[in-house]
Motif scaffolding. Structure first.
Motif, PDB file in Angstrom:
ATOM      1  N   PRO A 119     -14.474  13.199  14.072  1.00 48.97           N
ATOM      2  CA  PRO A 119     -13.626  12.508  13.102  1.00 48.97           C
ATOM      3  C   PRO A 119     -14.434  11.894  11.963  1.00 48.97           C
ATOM      4  O   PRO A 119     -13.910  11.644  10.891  1.00 48.97           O
ATOM      5  CB  PRO A 119     -12.945  11.426  13.937  1.00 48.97           C
ATOM      6  N   ARG A 178       4.416   4.283  13.872  1.00 53.96           N
ATOM      7  CA  ARG A 178       3.201   5.066  13.753  1.00 53.96           C
ATOM      8  C   ARG A 178       3.620   6.483  13.396  1.00 53.96           C
ATOM      9  O   ARG A 178       4.603   6.992  13.927  1.00 53.96           O
ATOM     10  CB  ARG A 178       2.498   5.066  15.114  1.00 53.96           C
ATOM     11  N   SER A 182      -3.386  14.262  18.060  1.00 54.83           N
ATOM     12  CA  SER A 182      -3.398  14.627  16.646  1.00 54.83           C
ATOM     13  C   SER A 182      -2.029  15.092  16.178  1.00 54.83           C
ATOM     14  O   SER A 182      -1.826  15.324  15.004  1.00 54.83           O
ATOM     15  CB  SER A 182      -4.434  15.720  16.402  1.00 54.83           C
ATOM     16  N   THR A 232      -5.581  16.519  12.466  1.00 55.66           N
ATOM     17  CA  THR A 232      -6.186  15.269  12.906  1.00 55.66           C
ATOM     18  C   THR A 232      -5.279  14.136  12.460  1.00 55.66           C
ATOM     19  O   THR A 232      -4.871  14.094  11.301  1.00 55.66           O
ATOM     20  CB  THR A 232      -7.583  15.081  12.295  1.00 55.66           C
ATOM     21  N   ASP A 233      -4.952  13.258  13.379  1.00 56.33           N
ATOM     22  CA  ASP A 233      -4.111  12.100  13.075  1.00 56.33           C
ATOM     23  C   ASP A 233      -2.836  12.498  12.333  1.00 56.33           C
ATOM     24  O   ASP A 233      -2.434  11.846  11.367  1.00 56.33           O
ATOM     25  CB  ASP A 233      -4.883  11.076  12.245  1.00 56.33           C
TER      26      ASP A 233
END
Lengths: 555, 277, 347
Positions: free
Chosen positions: A294, A330, A354, A531-532
């Motif tokens: 990351p 979130r 992710s 990612t995320d």
């Protein structure tokens, strides 16, 4: 090449992983190790009666003052061995051979002696130490509970030794208010508080980024050197093994027993581990899971052009999914685009959390996006599966993740395959039964399996039935959610070979969610890296995942 | 990881089966006796045969009650209706709750409505609820009690089923069923309920015991069966004044109600209640 | 990244700390904000409970209205003419529109006015003396059942699957299955009539309270024992769930004693579930109290309600339901408090 090499602070340690200092350290501790054996196992195996081995018989010795790494593929029994050394066996398990820990036959101790041993001489830190800390106790009380010396100063000294900051009120916080790395160090402090002679660690760096991993490695090295502690750590991370292990015990899943490493067996060089060739001490055939670093990834969102809406295909446009409301809100997916062209094969990879499974569930109609649209062959597609209409429901099918829950335990394989035929075709009873047999043959299972219940099938066989069930309605798009993650490598390969062959033959498009980059590279054309909840890369699977592009780091 | 069951030891299986069937035995015996009771009774329920509160043995096995009627005969007559009503309530509540509980899990919006309903129902003690319904519906008689017991029992039972069904709803086979366009009812019946047999059986036992409690308590409060009917709860109340003269007139029906509840409860081993929040 | 220099690990800066260490200068502001959030949450919980209670009252009112028979017909004698019933209806205000009566009833409730009984008396006056007695009885039984079920549940959970666990489990099941009035009858027979240890009936003194505290023993036992059976299962179940929690497992592997693992690691995590479970079953306790009071002639609402049943007095029962609902709401609020206290600063 690696700016995050451990920096040792303990006595007798140098300042890098260069071999000179390392060997000095090793010979220092080897002298001490000669007279102190902390634990030894001989022909020690664990199995369930009538079942498979949980741990294949192995021999090994753990010395005081040394860090011993316990390696092996998942399922080789690393955790089982660590817990057995604590005198804890899975319910109903039996053992072969002997296991002696600090002079005790640890599996035959009475309750009181075993508890005293655990309380004073042994310490164990599990794989997810964050959840192993009592969420209702402060850090100070967590550490003091097992401590010899419960005074404020002693506890704080321990926290400091584990490199936890004492200012900012950390000792009075509860585990929930700590970061993952801090929780891990608190668990370590709690373990060390009793001043143990043998420290057992299960995957001490799992899920940590390289910087934290190196800090932990440093700390372990320091503890072994200064306290003369015997450290046994289960570990699949070759870099950690390289950074701090003196000895290596490699457990094997089938066949021969693992050999206890000695000082003569050099730990794998971290530099060599960065290639695709499995390092020594790692079972050949194990798929070491590549990580996405990351820290290295700078989300180049603007550089990724929005996908051209394909006329034929299943596509998601600017999909955003949120969990929770208010302050706890979130984003699981943040404005994501993805196109699965008709007849194509795409993969979605990324670390856990992710959002890759969520993306698949959005396409499937099982998760509702907060914003964004879906299209099927250019026409709008309802995000809710119930509103899609019978034919569109038929065209998109899902193969679920967990082989244990993929089939209804109360219904036979035949019933599981007949139901979609009843729902989506006009076949009468006779032809339906014939079709079930055809489907079983298609996925390589004998016709007699129609009468079996899922409990009578192995994991791989269940996934085959799940594939047959999805194919029964002749779908155009097949969504696969980590369908091989719970299977052993050979079975996984067989399942993926079957899936790609069948889909190629029928012209069915496949979307594969996986954390396994090899699988993505081998079986799909286009890869999406998440990612995320954001897309950080998209491109040709083989190119993007095999070469170091600066986006996806390979070990 | 579970491994496929390869061999089945039939002897062991039979032993296991026998051990599982054992708790059912007392309930079966007791229910059989209570249902066959009226045929075995030596006297009618309303004819005086002995002196008021006559002691046991004097022409009547368990003595006489406050009107000199035979306690033993009344005891044998007193269970059938109670058991029948309790069975009806238990079955109705369990069946409704099984369907609604699964629906609550499959349709979150319906689930929230049912959850709020349960919140309200918690505030109403069932005894007071029965009183309310029985009074507001004076001609309802026994049906008033049954209706009230069913309505009051469902919200809690839905919670139990929903709690057990929630983990199943995330299972792969349920998602696969959703993907091929199955209706909620079809998923409930085909995919969820077959895997909730344990929960549903235990729930039925619990609701049966609860129904016995509610009906007998209502009868004790003189809602439902009226004198001169033979009813265990009514007998306890009627004969309480003579408890010292003929203890059996009170003890026997008490023991009967207790045994009914205990044996059925044992047979189905009710699950611990798991309130969700 | 740059923070990682030897000797200065500075964990806080490299770790992505989710809750973050509050910087010293902002502590005051943080505290104020947190207090505001807590007040908001407390308000939300209170509002929610109040709404649920209001919903119950609406349901009660609707049930009384929808079902056939109203207070006028219910309290009518057989010989009453239709005109007499109509007159009663007018006297009781039953001829007014439904909505108007509902709002009247609801708005009067907070002022303590529970309506007018079929006999024309104020319901509030009828319940003023007996209700506190019932609360005393139910409260004593509640305290006893909490203590007993926590003790028994912990005892059973200490050695799962062993003889103690099994015996407690079966006893609890049995105790729960016995209706309170059956148990009460048995208690009277044994503790009063055969042994003569305790008085069989409750005698009220001049103030309307039970004359002697020994008179409370049997009613409290009759209420508490079945309830304890139920609650023990709740405690046992919650502890069993917690026993599998990773931190409890870890405490066991740390060699801590069984008692310590149970009381310090498993019980705190189980308390939220236990509090909710026990609070949820308060209704059974209050309902049981009504029955047990009738049996012991205890001067509580049970006796009043038995009269209400005989006199077909719906308003009186609706008033009691409102009071019972309010009492249960308070217990549920207490459980909310326990849950908030023990839920921990989880994540």
């Amino acid at each position: 090449m690696n700016p995050r090499t451990p920096t040792r602070t303990g006595p007798g340690s140098g300042s890098g992983p260069d071999d000179g200092t390392r060997h000095d350290t090793r010979s220092d501790t080897a002298d001490r190790a000669a007279d102190t054996v902390a634990a030894t196992i001989a022909g020690f195996g664990i199995r369930l009666p009538g079942g498979p081995y949980l741990l294949h018989p192995a021999d090994a010795t753990v010395h005081a003052g040394r860090v011993t790494a316990l390696t092996g593929a998942s399922g080789s029994g690393k955790t089982t061995l660590l817990k057995a050394l604590l005198g804890h066996l899975p319910p109903g398990a039996t053992t072969d051979g002997t296991a002696r820990v600090l002079g005790h036959d640890v599996l035959r101790l009475d309750r009181a002696t075993l508890n005293r041993l655990r309380r004073t001489e042994l310490a164990y830190v599990g794989q997810d130490p964050g959840s192993a800390l009592n969420p209702r106790m402060s850090v100070r009380r967590i550490v003091a509970e097992t401590a010899h010396d419960r005074t404020r100063s002693a506890v704080e000294a321990l926290l400091a030794e584990c490199r936890l900051p004492l200012d900012g009120g950390l000792p009075d916080r509860r585990p929930g208010a700590l970061s993952g790395g801090q929780q891990r160090r608190v668990a370590l402090a709690r373990a060390l508080a009793r001043n143990p002679r043998l420290l057992l660690l299960d995957e001490p760096t799992a899920g940590l980024d390289p910087a934290l991993r190196d800090e932990i490695a440093q700390l372990l090295r320091h503890l072994a050197d200064t306290r003369g502690l015997a450290v046994l750590m289960a570990c699949h991370d070759p870099e950690l093994v390289g950074a701090c292990a003196d000895d290596t015990i490699a457990l094997t899943t089938p066949g021969t027993l693992g050999t206890a490493g000695t000082a003569a067996q050099p730990p794998p060089d971290p530099k060599r581990v960065r290639t695709r060739i499995p390092a020594e001490g790692i079972t050949p055939g194990e798929r070491t899971t590549p990580r996405i670093d990351p820290v290295h990834v700078r989300p180049p969102t603007e550089s990724i052009a929005p996908a051209v809406p394909a006329q034929h295909g299943l596509a998601a446009h600017q999909v955003t999914v949120a969990f929770g409301t208010g302050r706890g809100r979130r984003l699981a997916l943040d404005g994501l685009d993805l196109t699965l062209p008709a007849g194509g094969a795409v993969s979605i990879v990324g670390p856990s959390g992710s959002g890759k499974t969520t993306l698949l569930r959005v396409l499937a109609g099982l998760a509702l996006p907060a914003s964004g649209t879906l299209t099927l062959d250019g026409a709008p597609l309802s995000p809710a599966i119930r509103r899609r209409g019978r034919d569109r429901q038929r065209r998109i099918q899902l193969i679920p993740q967990n082989p244990l829950a993929t089939l209804n335990p109360s219904r036979t394989v035949g019933a599981a395959l007949t139901r979609p035929l009843t729902l989506h075709t006009r076949l009468t009873r006779g032809p339906r039964a014939e079709r079930v047999v055809e489907l079983l043959e298609l996925v390589g299972l004998p016709a007699a399996f129609a009468d079996r219940y899922p409990v009578e099938l192995s994991g791989g066989q269940r996934q085959r039935v799940a594939i047959a069930r999805a194919l029964a309605v002749d779908p155009d798009y097949l969504l696969c959610d980590e369908i091989t993650s719970a299977l052993d490598p050979d079975t996984a390969t067989a399942i993926m070979d079957l899936l790609s062959a069948v889909c190629a033959e029928r012209g069915t498009a496949v979307a594969v969610v996986t954390h396994d980059h090899h699988l993505a590279a081998d079986y799909t054309q286009t890869v999406h890296v998440l990612t995320d909840g954001r897309l950080i890369a998209r491109g040709d699977a083989a190119t993007l995942l095999t070469h170091d592009t600066g986006v996806v780091r390979k070990p | 990881m579970s491994t496929p069951a390869t061999s089945t030891d039939t002897a062991a299986a039979r032993r296991r089966y026998a051990r599982r069937a054992l708790p059912l035995l007392p309930a079966a015996l007791f229910l059989g006796a209570a249902l066959a009771g009226p045929r075995l009774a030596p006297h009618t329920i309303d004819a005086p045969v002995t002196a008021t509160y006559a002691t046991a043995g004097d022409g009547a096995l368990l003595g006489g009650d406050q009107l000199g009627r035979d306690v033993w005969s009344r005891l044998l007559h007193g269970g059938g209706e109670l058991i029948g009503c309790a069975f009806l309530i238990g079955a109705a509540v369990t069946a409704t709750a099984a369907l609604l509980g699964c629906l609550a899990v499959l349709r979150p919006r319906a689930g929230r409505v049912l959850e709020r309903t349960a919140d309200v129902a918690i505030l109403l003690p069932s005894v007071l609820g029965i009183m309310l319904v029985a009074l507001a519906w004076p001609d309802g008689g026994r049906w008033a009690v049954i209706t009230a017991a069913i309505v009051l029992g469902i919200p809690f039972a839905v919670r139990v089923v929903a709690a057990a069904a929630a983990p199943l709803a995330a299972a792969g086979y349920v998602e696969a069923a959703l993907m091929r366009g199955e209706s909620s009812l079809s998923i409930t019946v085909r995919e969820l309920l077959p895997n909730l047999r344990g929960t549903v059986t235990a729930l039925f036992g619990l609701r049966f015991v609860e129904a016995v409690y509610i009906i007998s308590t209502a009868a004790f409060l003189q809602i439902g069966p009226q004198p001169p009917e033979a009813d265990w709860a009514l007998m306890i109340r009627e004969n309480a004044p003579g408890i010292l003269l003929n203890p059996w007139a009170v003890l026997a029906p008490s023991a009967a109600v207790a045994l009914l509840a205990i044996t059925v409860n044992l047979a189905t081993s009710a699950p611990a209640p798991a309130p969700r929040r | 990244m740059a923070a990682l220099t030897s000797g200065a690990p500075a964990a806080g800066s490299t770790d992505p700390a989710p809750a973050g260490p509050p910087a010293p200068p902002r502590v005051g502001a943080d505290r104020a904000r947190r207090a505001g959030r807590v007040a908001l949450r407390v308000g939300a919980v209170l509002l929610r409970r109040a709404l649920v209670l209001a919903a119950l009252l609406a349901v009660v009112f609707a049930a009384v209205e929808i079902l056939p028979g109203d207070a006028a017909t219910a309290s009518a004698e057989r010989g009453d003419s239709a005109a007499a019933i109509a007159a009663r209806r007018e006297h009781l205000g039953l001829d007014r529109p439904l909505w108007e009566r509902f709002t009247d009833w609801m708005t009067a409730l907070p002022t303590g006015d529970l309506g007018t009984s079929a006999r024309g008396e104020k319901v509030a006056d009828l319940l003023r003396d007996p209700f506190p007695n019932t609360l005393a009885l139910a409260g004593a039984a509640f305290a006893l059942t909490i203590a007993a079920s926590l003790a028994l549940g912990c005892l059973a959970a200490a050695r799962p699957g062993r003889r103690t666990d099994r015996v407690i489990g079966h006893t609890a099941t049995t105790a729960f299955a016995i209706p309170d009035f059956v148990l009460a009858t048995g208690l009277v027979l044994v503790l009063s009539l055969w042994t003569g240890w305790l008085p069989a009936v409750t005698v009220a003194d001049a103030s309307g309270k039970p004359a002697e505290w020994t008179m409370m023993i049997m009613p409290v036992l009759a209420l508490a024992v079945p309830q304890t059976g139920w609650n023990t299962r709740i405690v046992r179940g919650a502890l069993a769930d917690q026993a599998g929690a990773p931190h409890v497992e870890a405490a066991r592997l740390d060699g801590l004693s069984t008692t310590r693992v149970l009381l310090r690691h498993a019980l705190p995590g189980a308390l939220p579930v236990i509090a909710t479970g026990i609070a949820t079953s308060t209704g059974m306790l209050l309902g049981g109290a009504v029955v047990v009071e009738t049996l012991f002639n205890y001067p509580g609402i049970g006796t009043v309600l038995a009269g209400a049943v005989a006199g077909r007095d719906t308003t009186l029962i609706a008033g009691s339901v409102a009071l019972a609902g309010a009492a249960i709401t308070l217990v549920l609020l207490a459980a909310d408090l326990v849950r908030a206290k023990t839920a921990g600063a989880g994540r």
